[in-house]
Design a protein around this motif. Structure first.
Motif, PDB file in Angstrom:
ATOM      1  N   ARG A 149      -9.380  -2.658   1.407  1.00  0.00           N
ATOM      2  CA  ARG A 149      -9.755  -1.506   2.222  1.00  0.00           C
ATOM      3  C   ARG A 149     -10.261  -0.435   1.260  1.00  0.00           C
ATOM      4  NH1 ARG A 149      -8.669  -5.021   5.158  1.00  0.00           N
ATOM      5  NH2 ARG A 149      -7.648  -4.969   7.197  1.00  0.00           N
ATOM      6  N   GLU A 150     -11.544  -0.505   0.963  1.00  0.00           N
ATOM      7  CA  GLU A 150     -12.124   0.419  -0.002  1.00  0.00           C
ATOM      8  C   GLU A 150     -12.520   1.731   0.665  1.00  0.00           C
ATOM      9  OE1 GLU A 150     -15.314  -1.366  -2.186  1.00  0.00           O
ATOM     10  OE2 GLU A 150     -13.939  -2.611  -3.345  1.00  0.00           O
ATOM     11  N   ILE A 151     -12.389   2.795  -0.104  1.00  0.00           N
ATOM     12  CA  ILE A 151     -12.818   4.116   0.340  1.00  0.00           C
ATOM     13  C   ILE A 151     -13.436   4.829  -0.860  1.00  0.00           C
ATOM     14  CG2 ILE A 151     -10.545   5.122  -0.069  1.00  0.00           C
ATOM     15  CD1 ILE A 151     -11.116   6.993   2.332  1.00  0.00           C
ATOM     16  N   ASP A 152     -14.450   5.603  -0.587  1.00  0.00           N
ATOM     17  CA  ASP A 152     -15.136   6.357  -1.632  1.00  0.00           C
ATOM     18  C   ASP A 152     -14.203   7.455  -2.141  1.00  0.00           C
ATOM     19  OD1 ASP A 152     -16.828   8.220  -3.059  1.00  0.00           O
ATOM     20  OD2 ASP A 152     -18.543   7.250  -2.096  1.00  0.00           O
ATOM     21  N   ILE A 153     -13.991   7.505  -3.436  1.00  0.00           N
ATOM     22  CA  ILE A 153     -13.090   8.473  -4.055  1.00  0.00           C
ATOM     23  C   ILE A 153     -13.528   9.901  -3.758  1.00  0.00           C
ATOM     24  CG2 ILE A 153     -14.288   8.514  -6.293  1.00  0.00           C
ATOM     25  CD1 ILE A 153     -10.580   8.407  -6.275  1.00  0.00           C
ATOM     26  N   ARG A 154     -14.816  10.088  -3.531  1.00  0.00           N
ATOM     27  CA  ARG A 154     -15.343  11.431  -3.274  1.00  0.00           C
ATOM     28  C   ARG A 154     -15.035  11.914  -1.859  1.00  0.00           C
ATOM     29  NH1 ARG A 154     -21.158   9.457  -5.175  1.00  0.00           N
ATOM     30  NH2 ARG A 154     -20.405   7.857  -3.765  1.00  0.00           N
ATOM     31  N   GLN A 155     -14.494  11.034  -1.011  1.00  0.00           N
ATOM     32  CA  GLN A 155     -14.246  11.389   0.385  1.00  0.00           C
ATOM     33  C   GLN A 155     -12.768  11.317   0.779  1.00  0.00           C
ATOM     34  OE1 GLN A 155     -16.708   8.613   2.475  1.00  0.00           O
ATOM     35  NE2 GLN A 155     -18.604   9.647   1.935  1.00  0.00           N
ATOM     36  N   VAL A 156     -11.870  11.345  -0.175  1.00  0.00           N
ATOM     37  CA  VAL A 156     -10.466  11.138   0.147  1.00  0.00           C
ATOM     38  C   VAL A 156      -9.704  12.402   0.508  1.00  0.00           C
ATOM     39  CG1 VAL A 156     -10.322   9.067  -1.284  1.00  0.00           C
ATOM     40  CG2 VAL A 156      -9.602  11.255  -2.226  1.00  0.00           C
ATOM     41  N   GLU A 157     -10.167  13.560   0.084  1.00  0.00           N
ATOM     42  CA  GLU A 157      -9.373  14.783   0.227  1.00  0.00           C
ATOM     43  C   GLU A 157      -8.927  15.024   1.666  1.00  0.00           C
ATOM     44  OE1 GLU A 157      -6.998  17.674  -0.405  1.00  0.00           O
ATOM     45  OE2 GLU A 157      -7.948  16.676  -2.090  1.00  0.00           O
ATOM     46  N   GLY A 158      -7.598  15.090   1.832  1.00  0.00           N
ATOM     47  CA  GLY A 158      -7.011  15.427   3.117  1.00  0.00           C
ATOM     48  C   GLY A 158      -7.060  14.342   4.178  1.00  0.00           C
ATOM     49  N   LYS A 159      -7.443  13.132   3.806  1.00  0.00           N
ATOM     50  CA  LYS A 159      -7.531  12.060   4.801  1.00  0.00           C
ATOM     51  C   LYS A 159      -6.176  11.408   5.022  1.00  0.00           C
ATOM     52  CE  LYS A 159     -12.265  10.862   4.808  1.00  0.00           C
ATOM     53  NZ  LYS A 159     -13.207   9.941   5.278  1.00  0.00           N
ATOM     54  N   ALA A 160      -5.919  11.079   6.279  1.00  0.00           N
ATOM     55  CA  ALA A 160      -4.757  10.278   6.648  1.00  0.00           C
ATOM     56  C   ALA A 160      -5.307   8.937   7.113  1.00  0.00           C
ATOM     57  CB  ALA A 160      -3.973  10.953   7.765  1.00  0.00           C
ATOM     58  N   ILE A 161      -4.869   7.874   6.455  1.00  0.00           N
ATOM     59  CA  ILE A 161      -5.440   6.551   6.716  1.00  0.00           C
ATOM     60  C   ILE A 161      -4.323   5.558   7.029  1.00  0.00           C
ATOM     61  CG2 ILE A 161      -6.703   4.632   5.684  1.00  0.00           C
ATOM     62  CD1 ILE A 161      -8.398   6.594   4.211  1.00  0.00           C
ATOM     63  N   HIS A 162      -4.569   4.765   8.052  1.00  0.00           N
ATOM     64  CA  HIS A 162      -3.677   3.664   8.407  1.00  0.00           C
ATOM     65  C   HIS A 162      -4.390   2.372   7.992  1.00  0.00           C
ATOM     66  CE1 HIS A 162      -0.726   1.365  10.706  1.00  0.00           C
ATOM     67  NE2 HIS A 162      -1.728   0.620  11.121  1.00  0.00           N
ATOM     68  N   VAL A 163      -3.742   1.573   7.145  1.00  0.00           N
ATOM     69  CA  VAL A 163      -4.299   0.273   6.769  1.00  0.00           C
ATOM     70  C   VAL A 163      -3.365  -0.808   7.289  1.00  0.00           C
ATOM     71  CG1 VAL A 163      -5.582   1.081   4.752  1.00  0.00           C
ATOM     72  CG2 VAL A 163      -3.248   0.319   4.460  1.00  0.00           C
ATOM     73  N   GLU A 164      -3.952  -1.855   7.842  1.00  0.00           N
ATOM     74  CA  GLU A 164      -3.160  -2.929   8.431  1.00  0.00           C
ATOM     75  C   GLU A 164      -3.865  -4.252   8.188  1.00  0.00           C
ATOM     76  OE1 GLU A 164      -1.099  -4.040  12.718  1.00  0.00           O
ATOM     77  OE2 GLU A 164      -2.071  -2.089  12.439  1.00  0.00           O
ATOM     78  N   ALA A 165      -3.119  -5.222   7.686  1.00  0.00           N
ATOM     79  CA  ALA A 165      -3.680  -6.543   7.414  1.00  0.00           C
ATOM     80  C   ALA A 165      -3.788  -7.340   8.704  1.00  0.00           C
ATOM     81  CB  ALA A 165      -2.802  -7.282   6.407  1.00  0.00           C
ATOM     82  N   ASN A 166      -4.928  -8.010   8.864  1.00  0.00           N
ATOM     83  CA  ASN A 166      -5.094  -8.874  10.034  1.00  0.00           C
ATOM     84  C   ASN A 166      -4.448 -10.237   9.758  1.00  0.00           C
ATOM     85  OD1 ASN A 166      -6.962 -10.595   8.672  1.00  0.00           O
ATOM     86  ND2 ASN A 166      -8.659  -9.249   9.238  1.00  0.00           N
ATOM     87  N   GLU A 167      -4.504 -11.122  10.724  1.00  0.00           N
ATOM     88  CA  GLU A 167      -3.825 -12.413  10.617  1.00  0.00           C
ATOM     89  C   GLU A 167      -4.302 -13.235   9.416  1.00  0.00           C
ATOM     90  OE1 GLU A 167      -3.040 -16.419  13.314  1.00  0.00           O
ATOM     91  OE2 GLU A 167      -3.820 -14.620  14.274  1.00  0.00           O
ATOM     92  N   ALA A 168      -5.603 -13.296   9.204  1.00  0.00           N
ATOM     93  CA  ALA A 168      -6.152 -14.071   8.077  1.00  0.00           C
ATOM     94  C   ALA A 168      -5.742 -13.455   6.740  1.00  0.00           C
ATOM     95  CB  ALA A 168      -7.671 -14.157   8.180  1.00  0.00           C
ATOM     96  N   GLU A 169      -5.763 -12.131   6.664  1.00  0.00           N
ATOM     97  CA  GLU A 169      -5.359 -11.464   5.422  1.00  0.00           C
ATOM     98  C   GLU A 169      -3.876 -11.676   5.150  1.00  0.00           C
ATOM     99  OE1 GLU A 169      -8.526  -7.740   5.580  1.00  0.00           O
ATOM    100  OE2 GLU A 169      -6.705  -7.662   6.797  1.00  0.00           O
ATOM    101  N   ARG A 170      -3.049 -11.604   6.189  1.00  0.00           N
ATOM    102  CA  ARG A 170      -1.608 -11.844   6.007  1.00  0.00           C
ATOM    103  C   ARG A 170      -1.342 -13.278   5.554  1.00  0.00           C
ATOM    104  NH1 ARG A 170      -1.457  -9.359  11.112  1.00  0.00           N
ATOM    105  NH2 ARG A 170      -0.650 -11.289  12.010  1.00  0.00           N
ATOM    106  N   ALA A 171      -2.077 -14.234   6.111  1.00  0.00           N
ATOM    107  CA  ALA A 171      -1.904 -15.638   5.706  1.00  0.00           C
ATOM    108  C   ALA A 171      -2.293 -15.825   4.241  1.00  0.00           C
ATOM    109  CB  ALA A 171      -2.725 -16.552   6.612  1.00  0.00           C
ATOM    110  N   ALA A 172      -3.392 -15.202   3.826  1.00  0.00           N
ATOM    111  CA  ALA A 172      -3.834 -15.321   2.431  1.00  0.00           C
ATOM    112  C   ALA A 172      -2.839 -14.662   1.481  1.00  0.00           C
ATOM    113  CB  ALA A 172      -5.225 -14.710   2.276  1.00  0.00           C
ATOM    114  N   LEU A 173      -2.307 -13.507   1.879  1.00  0.00           N
ATOM    115  CA  LEU A 173      -1.312 -12.835   1.041  1.00  0.00           C
ATOM    116  C   LEU A 173      -0.004 -13.622   0.989  1.00  0.00           C
ATOM    117  CD1 LEU A 173      -1.925  -9.124   2.049  1.00  0.00           C
ATOM    118  CD2 LEU A 173      -2.329 -10.142  -0.201  1.00  0.00           C
ATOM    119  N   ALA A 174       0.375 -14.259   2.083  1.00  0.00           N
ATOM    120  CA  ALA A 174       1.583 -15.093   2.083  1.00  0.00           C
ATOM    121  C   ALA A 174       1.435 -16.219   1.061  1.00  0.00           C
ATOM    122  CB  ALA A 174       1.844 -15.653   3.480  1.00  0.00           C
TER     123      ALA A 174
END
Length: 172
Positions: free
Chosen positions: A8-33
């Motif tokens: 979940r990439e984000i531009d470093i120049r656009q981070v100030e004050g952002k609240a972000i929710h990141v969540e792995a989908n089923e395929a990502e969870r399987a790969a991480l497992a």
């Protein structure tokens, strides 16, 4: 970053004050497992607040929440695990030079630094690495003691360098 399972990439120049929710989908969870040798990951998410901490540095604070199943280190039985942990990352530009003979001193704050190159930081990979640190590699379940006995192995307290001294009767 083609081999990253949860990116979940984000531009470093656009981070100030952002609240972000990141969540792995089923395929990502399987790969991480697979990557972390877990039976399965049912949930992996994080809520993060992002702030700049210098011209090219950024900080992320928040909470990791995960549900996964891992195998008992002794009996191999499935053990469900719930994790909720605070997160803190500092993203810093990748060092442009490295001298392998140079002595490096780290303090506690340096341990949460994640280097990045270019203009993007990867929140997904940072969360995935935090999950890896939250996994107990020696987790044992309720069947561990029975499995030890069946294999003729004593409990961890009965092993090690001082186990032979345990049975000695010392008189003063």
């Amino acid at each position: 970053m083609s081999n990253i399972e949860f990116s979940r990439e984000i531009d470093i120049r656009q981070v100030e004050g952002k609240a972000i929710h990141v969540e792995a989908n089923e395929a990502e969870r399987a790969a991480l497992a697979t990557r972390f040798s877990l039976v399965r990951i049912s949930k992996l998410e994080a809520d993060l607040e992002l702030h700049r901490s210098g011209e090219r540095d950024a900080e992320a604070r928040g909470t990791l929440k995960a549900s996964f199943v891992q195998s008992c280190a002794v009996s191999a039985e499935d053990i469900p695990v719930e994790v909720e942990e605070p997160l803190f990352f500092r993203f810093v530009p990748q060092a442009t030079h490295y001298n392998p003979d140079e002595e490096i001193e780290l303090d506690a704050d340096d341990c949460d630094e994640i280097e990045y190159s270019g203009t993007h930081i990867d929140l997904g990979e940072a969360v995935a690495q935090s999950l890896a640190l939250a996994i107990d590699p020696f987790l044992t379940g309720p069947e561990a003691e029975a499995a030890r006995k069946a294999a003729g192995i004593g409990s961890p307290e009965d092993q090690g360098p001082f186990a032979a001294l345990k049975g000695l009767n010392v008189k003063g």
